[in-house]
Scaffold this active site. Structure first.
Site, mmCIF file in Angstrom:
data_model
loop_
_atom_site.group_PDB
_atom_site.id
_atom_site.type_symbol
_atom_site.label_atom_id
_atom_site.label_comp_id
_atom_site.label_asym_id
_atom_site.label_seq_id
_atom_site.Cartn_x
_atom_site.Cartn_y
_atom_site.Cartn_z
ATOM 1 N N LYS A 229 -14.452 40.813 49.527
ATOM 2 C CA LYS A 229 -13.478 41.439 48.065
ATOM 3 C C LYS A 229 -12.471 40.347 47.659
ATOM 4 O O LYS A 229 -11.885 40.674 46.560
ATOM 5 C CB LYS A 229 -12.760 42.724 48.588
ATOM 6 C CG LYS A 229 -13.831 43.726 48.998
ATOM 7 C CD LYS A 229 -13.083 44.857 49.267
ATOM 8 C CE LYS A 229 -13.892 46.086 49.791
ATOM 9 N NZ LYS A 229 -13.124 47.211 50.098
ATOM 10 N N CYS A 230 -12.418 39.054 48.397
ATOM 11 C CA CYS A 230 -11.472 38.111 47.786
ATOM 12 C C CYS A 230 -12.043 37.227 46.827
ATOM 13 O O CYS A 230 -12.955 36.380 47.343
ATOM 14 C CB CYS A 230 -10.592 37.522 49.049
ATOM 15 S SG CYS A 230 -9.642 36.290 48.702
ATOM 16 N N GLY A 231 -11.576 36.969 45.673
ATOM 17 C CA GLY A 231 -12.052 35.836 44.900
ATOM 18 C C GLY A 231 -11.957 34.476 45.383
ATOM 19 O O GLY A 231 -12.925 33.722 45.157
#
Length: 116
Positions: A10-12
């Protein structure tokens, strides 16, 4: 070369770091989704030591319960932070990457190049 990434999809920044690893010729990537399979307290201590940072520097404050747990104050010890991270992996800042060249908290994602 083998590279292990403690990853949150979920983390860019984590996704971009993983993409760099996958696009680099000769790199075999092991992806560990640390929210599903968190590292042990001892592994975290080893990763931070090898990266040359303190557990406090590896603490994720934004989007985590760090403040509510009292972990951002100057009186929180490394042991308290490591214990909390082992119980609540959302407190681990990401992505951590480990290769034969060392360990780094890859924020920004370009930091991963120092390990390749």
């Amino acid at each position: 070369m083998k590279a292990t990434i403690w990853h949150n999809p979920k983390c860019g920044t984590s996704r971009k770091t993983l993409a760099i690893l996958k696009e680099t010729d000769g790199v075999e990537v092991e992806v560990i989704e640390y929210l599903k399979n968190p590292p042990t307290r001892d592994k975290l201590a080893q990763l931070y030591s090898d990266a040359g940072i303190s557990p406090k520097e590896g603490l994720r404050v934004r989007g985590s319960p760090a403040e509510e747990l009292g972990l951002t104050a100057d009186n929180a010890t490394d042991d308290q932070i490591l214990d909390a991270m082992a119980k609540e992996p959302i407190l681990i800042n990401r992505p951590l990457v480990e290769t034969e060249k060392g360990v780094a908290l890859c924020r920004p994602q370009e930091t991963v190049h120092t390990l390749l």
